[in-house]
Write a protein that holds these residues in place. Structure first.
Motif, PDB file in Angstrom:
ATOM      1  N   ILE A  13     -51.210  30.655 -13.157  1.00 26.67           N
ATOM      2  CA  ILE A  13     -52.437  31.342 -12.748  1.00 26.67           C
ATOM      3  C   ILE A  13     -53.670  30.496 -13.080  1.00 26.67           C
ATOM      4  CG2 ILE A  13     -52.734  32.692 -14.884  1.00 26.67           C
ATOM      5  CD1 ILE A  13     -53.355  33.972 -11.324  1.00 26.67           C
ATOM      6  N   ALA A  14     -53.633  29.776 -14.212  1.00 24.66           N
ATOM      7  CA  ALA A  14     -54.807  28.987 -14.614  1.00 24.66           C
ATOM      8  C   ALA A  14     -55.061  27.881 -13.595  1.00 24.66           C
ATOM      9  CB  ALA A  14     -54.601  28.406 -16.010  1.00 24.66           C
ATOM     10  N   GLU A  32     -47.061  20.692  -9.359  1.00 21.25           N
ATOM     11  CA  GLU A  32     -46.288  21.670 -10.126  1.00 21.25           C
ATOM     12  C   GLU A  32     -44.869  21.136 -10.298  1.00 21.25           C
ATOM     13  OE1 GLU A  32     -46.470  24.590 -11.928  1.00 21.25           O
ATOM     14  OE2 GLU A  32     -44.322  24.221 -12.118  1.00 21.25           O
ATOM     15  N   ALA A  33     -44.397  21.154 -11.548  1.00 25.97           N
ATOM     16  CA  ALA A  33     -43.070  20.610 -11.841  1.00 25.97           C
ATOM     17  C   ALA A  33     -41.952  21.434 -11.182  1.00 25.97           C
ATOM     18  CB  ALA A  33     -42.856  20.577 -13.354  1.00 25.97           C
ATOM     19  N   SER A  41     -45.009  31.174 -17.677  1.00 29.20           N
ATOM     20  CA  SER A  41     -45.696  32.359 -18.221  1.00 29.20           C
ATOM     21  C   SER A  41     -46.226  33.291 -17.139  1.00 29.20           C
ATOM     22  CB  SER A  41     -46.859  31.919 -19.109  1.00 29.20           C
ATOM     23  OG  SER A  41     -46.398  31.048 -20.083  1.00 29.20           O
ATOM     24  N   SER A  42     -46.837  32.723 -16.112  1.00 27.65           N
ATOM     25  CA  SER A  42     -47.540  33.577 -15.135  1.00 27.65           C
ATOM     26  C   SER A  42     -46.612  34.530 -14.395  1.00 27.65           C
ATOM     27  CB  SER A  42     -48.319  32.712 -14.138  1.00 27.65           C
ATOM     28  OG  SER A  42     -49.253  31.924 -14.836  1.00 27.65           O
ATOM     29  N   SER A  45     -45.126  37.827 -17.071  1.00 24.79           N
ATOM     30  CA  SER A  45     -46.115  38.610 -17.808  1.00 24.79           C
ATOM     31  C   SER A  45     -45.888  40.105 -17.615  1.00 24.79           C
ATOM     32  CB  SER A  45     -47.468  38.183 -17.249  1.00 24.79           C
ATOM     33  OG  SER A  45     -48.417  39.157 -17.430  1.00 24.79           O
ATOM     34  N   ALA A  46     -46.501  40.891 -18.489  1.00 23.98           N
ATOM     35  CA  ALA A  46     -46.513  42.340 -18.288  1.00 23.98           C
ATOM     36  C   ALA A  46     -47.592  42.713 -17.274  1.00 23.98           C
ATOM     37  CB  ALA A  46     -46.787  43.052 -19.600  1.00 23.98           C
ATOM     38  N   ALA A  47     -48.505  41.788 -17.028  1.00 22.13           N
ATOM     39  CA  ALA A  47     -49.472  41.907 -15.937  1.00 22.13           C
ATOM     40  C   ALA A  47     -50.320  43.171 -16.005  1.00 22.13           C
ATOM     41  CB  ALA A  47     -48.756  41.791 -14.589  1.00 22.13           C
ATOM     42  N   PHE A  48     -51.004  43.341 -17.123  1.00 23.70           N
ATOM     43  CA  PHE A  48     -51.922  44.474 -17.233  1.00 23.70           C
ATOM     44  C   PHE A  48     -53.256  43.958 -17.759  1.00 23.70           C
ATOM     45  CE2 PHE A  48     -53.652  48.571 -18.056  1.00 23.70           C
ATOM     46  CZ  PHE A  48     -53.033  49.361 -17.099  1.00 23.70           C
ATOM     47  N   VAL A 165     -45.634  15.806 -13.213  1.00 22.09           N
ATOM     48  CA  VAL A 165     -46.418  14.624 -13.596  1.00 22.09           C
ATOM     49  C   VAL A 165     -45.682  13.948 -14.740  1.00 22.09           C
ATOM     50  CG1 VAL A 165     -48.590  13.882 -14.643  1.00 22.09           C
ATOM     51  CG2 VAL A 165     -48.598  15.566 -12.775  1.00 22.09           C
ATOM     52  N   GLY A 324     -53.201  32.356 -23.899  1.00 22.00           N
ATOM     53  CA  GLY A 324     -52.542  33.334 -24.764  1.00 22.00           C
ATOM     54  C   GLY A 324     -51.928  34.506 -24.010  1.00 22.00           C
ATOM     55  N   GLY A 325     -52.268  35.717 -24.453  1.00 22.75           N
ATOM     56  CA  GLY A 325     -51.726  36.928 -23.832  1.00 22.75           C
ATOM     57  C   GLY A 325     -52.702  37.568 -22.867  1.00 22.75           C
ATOM     58  N   GLY A 327     -54.115  35.590 -20.021  1.00 20.32           N
ATOM     59  CA  GLY A 327     -54.396  34.585 -18.984  1.00 20.32           C
ATOM     60  C   GLY A 327     -54.545  35.146 -17.592  1.00 20.32           C
ATOM     61  N   LEU A 328     -53.845  36.251 -17.290  1.00 18.43           N
ATOM     62  CA  LEU A 328     -54.008  36.838 -15.950  1.00 18.43           C
ATOM     63  C   LEU A 328     -55.329  37.584 -15.884  1.00 18.43           C
ATOM     64  CD1 LEU A 328     -50.452  38.261 -15.179  1.00 18.43           C
ATOM     65  CD2 LEU A 328     -51.506  36.272 -14.146  1.00 18.43           C
ATOM     66  N   GLN A 329     -55.593  38.402 -16.876  1.00 13.44           N
ATOM     67  CA  GLN A 329     -56.770  39.275 -16.791  1.00 13.44           C
ATOM     68  C   GLN A 329     -58.085  38.517 -16.943  1.00 13.44           C
ATOM     69  OE1 GLN A 329     -55.741  41.945 -20.153  1.00 13.44           O
ATOM     70  NE2 GLN A 329     -57.759  41.453 -20.961  1.00 13.44           N
TER      71      GLN A 329
HETATM   72  C1  LIG Z   1     -44.229  38.629 -21.884  1.00 13.61           C
HETATM   73  C2  LIG Z   1     -45.647  38.282 -21.541  1.00 13.61           C
HETATM   74  C3  LIG Z   1     -46.559  39.297 -21.275  1.00 13.61           C
HETATM   75  C4  LIG Z   1     -47.864  38.983 -20.899  1.00 13.61           C
HETATM   76  N1  LIG Z   1     -48.696  40.006 -20.562  1.00 13.61           N
HETATM   77  C5  LIG Z   1     -49.939  39.720 -20.096  1.00 13.61           C
HETATM   78  C6  LIG Z   1     -50.779  40.756 -19.624  1.00 13.61           C
HETATM   79  O1  LIG Z   1     -50.399  41.938 -19.612  1.00 13.61           O
HETATM   80  N2  LIG Z   1     -52.026  40.422 -19.168  1.00 13.61           N
HETATM   81  C7  LIG Z   1     -52.457  39.110 -19.147  1.00 13.61           C
HETATM   82  O2  LIG Z   1     -53.587  38.862 -18.724  1.00 13.61           O
HETATM   83  N3  LIG Z   1     -51.662  38.107 -19.587  1.00 13.61           N
HETATM   84  C8  LIG Z   1     -50.426  38.373 -20.053  1.00 13.61           C
HETATM   85  N4  LIG Z   1     -49.615  37.370 -20.482  1.00 13.61           N
HETATM   86  C9  LIG Z   1     -50.161  36.009 -20.582  1.00 13.61           C
HETATM   87  C10 LIG Z   1     -50.214  35.285 -19.257  1.00 13.61           C
HETATM   88  O3  LIG Z   1     -48.988  35.422 -18.583  1.00 13.61           O
HETATM   89  C11 LIG Z   1     -50.529  33.807 -19.547  1.00 13.61           C
HETATM   90  O4  LIG Z   1     -51.710  33.702 -20.317  1.00 13.61           O
HETATM   91  C12 LIG Z   1     -50.735  33.016 -18.275  1.00 13.61           C
HETATM   92  O5  LIG Z   1     -49.685  33.233 -17.369  1.00 13.61           O
HETATM   93  C13 LIG Z   1     -50.865  31.529 -18.579  1.00 13.61           C
HETATM   94  O6  LIG Z   1     -50.984  30.854 -17.343  1.00 13.61           O
HETATM   95  P1  LIG Z   1     -50.908  29.287 -17.257  1.00 13.61           P
HETATM   96  O7  LIG Z   1     -51.191  28.931 -15.853  1.00 13.61           O
HETATM   97  O8  LIG Z   1     -51.746  28.701 -18.331  1.00 13.61           O
HETATM   98  O9  LIG Z   1     -49.404  28.905 -17.672  1.00 13.61           O
HETATM   99  P2  LIG Z   1     -48.062  28.886 -16.806  1.00 13.61           P
HETATM  100  O10 LIG Z   1     -47.940  30.063 -15.941  1.00 13.61           O
HETATM  101  O11 LIG Z   1     -46.943  28.633 -17.759  1.00 13.61           O
HETATM  102  O12 LIG Z   1     -48.258  27.635 -15.859  1.00 13.61           O
HETATM  103  C14 LIG Z   1     -48.203  26.297 -16.322  1.00 13.61           C
HETATM  104  C15 LIG Z   1     -47.461  25.502 -15.261  1.00 13.61           C
HETATM  105  O13 LIG Z   1     -47.548  24.110 -15.583  1.00 13.61           O
HETATM  106  C16 LIG Z   1     -46.356  23.509 -15.096  1.00 13.61           C
HETATM  107  N5  LIG Z   1     -46.187  22.197 -15.744  1.00 13.61           N
HETATM  108  C17 LIG Z   1     -45.951  21.943 -17.055  1.00 13.61           C
HETATM  109  N6  LIG Z   1     -45.848  20.613 -17.248  1.00 13.61           N
HETATM  110  C18 LIG Z   1     -46.037  20.014 -16.039  1.00 13.61           C
HETATM  111  C19 LIG Z   1     -46.050  18.664 -15.601  1.00 13.61           C
HETATM  112  N7  LIG Z   1     -45.842  17.621 -16.438  1.00 13.61           N
HETATM  113  N8  LIG Z   1     -46.252  18.414 -14.275  1.00 13.61           N
HETATM  114  C20 LIG Z   1     -46.477  19.441 -13.405  1.00 13.61           C
HETATM  115  N9  LIG Z   1     -46.453  20.744 -13.782  1.00 13.61           N
HETATM  116  C21 LIG Z   1     -46.255  21.029 -15.086  1.00 13.61           C
HETATM  117  C22 LIG Z   1     -45.287  24.517 -15.467  1.00 13.61           C
HETATM  118  O14 LIG Z   1     -44.112  24.320 -14.696  1.00 13.61           O
HETATM  119  C23 LIG Z   1     -45.992  25.831 -15.175  1.00 13.61           C
HETATM  120  O15 LIG Z   1     -45.695  26.317 -13.876  1.00 13.61           O
HETATM  121  C24 LIG Z   1     -48.290  37.627 -20.847  1.00 13.61           C
HETATM  122  C25 LIG Z   1     -47.387  36.603 -21.114  1.00 13.61           C
HETATM  123  C26 LIG Z   1     -46.070  36.916 -21.453  1.00 13.61           C
HETATM  124  C27 LIG Z   1     -45.106  35.803 -21.697  1.00 13.61           C
END
Ligand SMILES: Cc1cc2nc3c(=O)[nH]c(=O)nc-3n(C[C@H](O)[C@H](O)[C@H](O)COP(=O)(O)OP(=O)(O)OC[C@H]3O[C@@H](n4cnc5c(N)ncnc54)[C@H](O)[C@@H]3O)c2cc1C
Length: 371
Positions: A13-14, A32-33, A41-42, A45-48, A165, A324-325, A327-329
């Motif tokens: 999502i980030a 994206e790997a 993580s994305s 998630s519990a997505a709330f 990467v 952290g927890g 990232g979606l919101q």
């Molecule tokens: C159980 C659980 C419940 C949650 N509940 C909530 C919630 O209710 N509300 C909320 O807002 N958030 C919640 N979160 C948190 C939220 O899911 C995360 O903060 C958010 O998804 C982080 O997004 P991200 O893009 O940083 O990471 P990711 O989604 O992990 O994305 C990072 C991406 O980078 C890629 N990558 C890594 N290394 C490389 C490389 N060398 N080359 C290319 N690609 C690479 C990975 O494959 C991955 O797809 C929860 C998380 C969990 C685990």
């Protein structure tokens, strides 16, 4: 070698939400790997979205994000915060913090809380008070990711999947970024690799910022009643949360935080058992079998606050990390911050209005912390 303005590492999502915005300013590529966005993580998630978050900065980013979270990525759904015995003070504190951003929040009696979630126990060890936010948001991670993917492509950007990467080096004013099938020369690299951000920084010879991936476990199970209208329900201190998954299924988490390396994390047996046990302790439910179980990583900076900004020691290297927890919101506000900081734009009114300043997100603060 293909030249791009912004090369975003990671299609969670980030990365995708920032890339959709950056594509309006120049040639943007997301690497994206995995074979698809949101595998880590994305997609786990519990997505709330709610305001029961530790840090004022995270609540402010959430407040700036809610107006930008619209259907199909988000829909209004109530959130109920319950105090178990001994958690009354936590509930009082939450109410004060919550009201600042969501004045609609209501204090409920135990009986009123039970009318929303009739399985909660109110006898010894059960709930002693509750707070209801009728305007929480149920998010749909896949709809959010898909919306950003389409916006990225519509603005002329590119998403390369199965494109990890593997190496990066600085040549002149560009980062040379290697994947197994192609090389790119990027003006700016946006490191949005979730749990892997420090590893990605290492590929570029950039010092880490101490991101810690913490495992969180989720179980789902079927229940003999229609739960679709039940609120997302969370204990205010240690405990659990539950939320409806369709009409007769509940999702639950014990809100665990197990240390992990960045990886395709799997749930541990003891955390699965803990999830079921905590739900059974505080409710009238028994959970004879699970419908599914998974774990995901929540990645925290040492101060548990998010990071967005150029690395002062590495020109053109931008961090978007530590979601952290939340990232979606917080993704709409963080994407806006990333767009502004990576393109040198004027700090947006949406962030100024909630008191978020660029220095609150910057990387340098973390280099002062020893971890
Ligand atoms: C159980 C659980 C419940 C949650 N509940 C909530 C919630 O209710 N509300 C909320 O807002 N958030 C919640 N979160 C948190 C939220 O899911 C995360 O903060 C958010 O998804 C982080 O997004 P991200 O893009 O940083 O990471 P990711 O989604 O992990 O994305 C990072 C991406 O980078 C890629 N990558 C890594 N290394 C490389 C490389 N060398 N080359 C290319 N690609 C690479 C990975 O494959 C991955 O797809 C929860 C998380 C969990 C685990």
């Amino acid at each position: 070698m293909k030249q791009v303005d912004f090369l975003v590492v990671g299609a969670g999502i980030a990365g995708l939400s920032a890339a959709a915005r950056l594509a309006r300013h120049g040639e943007t590529l997301v690497c994206e790997a995995e074979p698809a966005p949101g595998v880590h993580s994305s997609g786990r998630s519990a997505a709330f979205a709610h305001f029961d978050m530790d840090a004022p900065l995270v609540r402010a980013l959430t407040a700036a994000s809610l107006p930008l979270l619209e259907e199909p990525g988000a829909r209004v759904h109530p959130a109920l915060f319950v105090a178990l015995e001994g958690q009354q003070a936590e509930l009082d504190r939450l109410e004060t913090q919550y009201r600042q951003w969501a004045p609609q929040v209501e204090r409920l009696s135990v009986e009123e809380a039970l009318a929303h979630v009739p399985i909660l126990r109110a006898d010894e060890g059960g709930i002693v008070g509750a707070l209801l936010d009728p305007r929480g948001r149920k998010l749909d991670a896949h709809a959010l990711l898909e919306g950003h993917r389409k916006a990225l492509l519509a603005a002329g950007g590119t998403l390369a999947t199965s494109a990890p990467v593997t190496a990066m080096r600085r040549e002149g004013t560009r980062w040379i970024v290697e994947t197994p099938s192609a090389s790119y020369a990027a003006r700016v690299v946006v490191n949005a690799a979730g749990s892997w951000v420090d590893a990605v920084a290492g590929l570029a010879g950039v010092a880490p910022i101490g991101i810690r991936p913490l495992r969180r476990t989720v179980i789902t199970f079927d229940v003999p009643m229609d739960v679709s209208a039940w609120p997302f329900t969370k204990t205010v201190g240690p405990g659990f949360y539950i939320e409806p998954e369709g009409s007769t299924r509940l999702l639950a988490s014990p809100m665990d935080e197990g240390a992990s390396d960045p990886c395709d994390v799997q749930p541990e047996e003891e955390d699965i058992a803990l999830a079921a046990w905590r739900v059974e302790q505080a409710t009238t439910l028994t959970i004879p079998r699970l419908a599914s179980k998974w774990a995901g990583l929540r990645s925290f900076a040492p101060d548990r606050l998010p990071v967005a900004g150029f690395d002062p020691q590495a020109p053109g290297f931008f961090w978007l990390a530590g979601q952290g927890g939340f990232g979606l919101q917080t993704s709409p506000a963080m994407a806006l911050a990333a767009e502004t900081l990576a393109t040198g734009g004027a700090w947006p009114e949406e962030l100024r209005a909630v008191g978020v300043k660029p220095e609150m997100l910057e990387v340098e603060r973390l280099r002062q912390i020893s971890y």
